[in-house]
Design a protein around this motif. Sequence first.
Motif, PDB file in Angstrom:
ATOM      1  N   LEU A   3       0.868  -1.169   0.000  1.00  0.00           N
ATOM      2  CA  LEU A   3       0.000   0.000   0.000  1.00  0.00           C
ATOM      3  C   LEU A   3       0.904   1.217   0.000  1.00  0.00           C
ATOM      4  N   TYR A   4       0.726   2.056  -1.008  1.00  0.00           N
ATOM      5  CA  TYR A   4       1.485   3.301  -1.084  1.00  0.00           C
ATOM      6  C   TYR A   4       0.527   4.427  -0.746  1.00  0.00           C
ATOM      7  N   ASN A   5       0.892   5.243   0.230  1.00  0.00           N
ATOM      8  CA  ASN A   5       0.049   6.326   0.706  1.00  0.00           C
ATOM      9  C   ASN A   5       0.800   7.648   0.583  1.00  0.00           C
ATOM     10  N   VAL A   6       0.120   8.645   0.027  1.00  0.00           N
ATOM     11  CA  VAL A   6       0.650  10.002  -0.035  1.00  0.00           C
ATOM     12  C   VAL A   6      -0.334  10.888   0.710  1.00  0.00           C
ATOM     13  N   ASN A  29      -5.916  10.211 -15.005  1.00  0.00           N
ATOM     14  CA  ASN A  29      -5.074   9.051 -14.707  1.00  0.00           C
ATOM     15  C   ASN A  29      -5.797   7.758 -15.061  1.00  0.00           C
ATOM     16  N   GLY A  30      -7.064   7.673 -14.694  1.00  0.00           N
ATOM     17  CA  GLY A  30      -7.879   6.522 -15.068  1.00  0.00           C
ATOM     18  C   GLY A  30      -7.581   5.228 -14.348  1.00  0.00           C
ATOM     19  N   ASP A  31      -6.787   5.238 -13.294  1.00  0.00           N
ATOM     20  CA  ASP A  31      -6.465   4.011 -12.568  1.00  0.00           C
ATOM     21  C   ASP A  31      -7.497   3.777 -11.479  1.00  0.00           C
ATOM     22  N   PRO A  32      -8.346   2.758 -11.630  1.00  0.00           N
ATOM     23  CA  PRO A  32      -9.396   2.524 -10.628  1.00  0.00           C
ATOM     24  C   PRO A  32      -8.850   2.088  -9.271  1.00  0.00           C
ATOM     25  N   ALA A  66       6.928   8.441 -10.211  1.00  0.00           N
ATOM     26  CA  ALA A  66       7.511   9.157 -11.347  1.00  0.00           C
ATOM     27  C   ALA A  66       6.446   9.828 -12.214  1.00  0.00           C
ATOM     28  N   GLY A  67       5.197   9.457 -12.036  1.00  0.00           N
ATOM     29  CA  GLY A  67       4.112  10.038 -12.824  1.00  0.00           C
ATOM     30  C   GLY A  67       3.314  11.045 -12.022  1.00  0.00           C
ATOM     31  N   LEU A  68       2.192  10.602 -11.513  1.00  0.00           N
ATOM     32  CA  LEU A  68       1.249  11.493 -10.836  1.00  0.00           C
ATOM     33  C   LEU A  68       1.856  12.195  -9.623  1.00  0.00           C
ATOM     34  N   ILE A  69       2.630  11.499  -8.836  1.00  0.00           N
ATOM     35  CA  ILE A  69       3.169  12.115  -7.617  1.00  0.00           C
ATOM     36  C   ILE A  69       4.202  13.184  -7.955  1.00  0.00           C
ATOM     37  N   GLN A  70       5.020  12.955  -8.953  1.00  0.00           N
ATOM     38  CA  GLN A  70       5.972  13.984  -9.371  1.00  0.00           C
ATOM     39  C   GLN A  70       5.224  15.220  -9.878  1.00  0.00           C
ATOM     40  N   ASN A  71       4.150  15.000 -10.641  1.00  0.00           N
ATOM     41  CA  ASN A  71       3.329  16.122 -11.109  1.00  0.00           C
ATOM     42  C   ASN A  71       2.724  16.882  -9.933  1.00  0.00           C
ATOM     43  N   LEU A  72       2.263  16.164  -8.927  1.00  0.00           N
ATOM     44  CA  LEU A  72       1.691  16.788  -7.738  1.00  0.00           C
ATOM     45  C   LEU A  72       2.732  17.629  -7.008  1.00  0.00           C
ATOM     46  N   GLN A  73       3.922  17.070  -6.831  1.00  0.00           N
ATOM     47  CA  GLN A  73       5.001  17.809  -6.161  1.00  0.00           C
ATOM     48  C   GLN A  73       5.336  19.092  -6.916  1.00  0.00           C
ATOM     49  N   GLU A  74       5.440  19.005  -8.217  1.00  0.00           N
ATOM     50  CA  GLU A  74       5.762  20.181  -9.031  1.00  0.00           C
ATOM     51  C   GLU A  74       4.643  21.223  -8.970  1.00  0.00           C
TER      52      GLU A  74
END
Length: 97
Positions: A3-6, A29-32, A66-74
């Motif tokens: 489980l990865y939690n941000v 993102n489309g990831d259910p 490397a995808g969504l979380i990097q975009n969120l950080q930026e």
Amino acid sequence: MFLYNVSIIIEDSVHQSLLDWIKQQLLTNGDPALKLLKMLYSPHEGQTYCLQIVVEDEQAIEDFKAGLIQNLQEHIACNYQDKAFIFDSVMQYIPQQ
């Protein structure tokens, strides 16, 4: 399984605009398997949200970061500096047998 939690802690004054941006990113993102939660009774000031995903291996976590979380950080660094911050955690499921 992991489980990865941000966790995302956001000042009240800007929380709705950042939340709207996050929701838009989740739609594209489309990831259910990716879930957005609001932490109730948070010990922090402001609003706290969590993005969580269950994955098979740690490489999947790295790919997600490397995808969504990097975009969120930026996005936070450019638009919400000192008004929002994130921290993450990785948990491994333990068989009950």
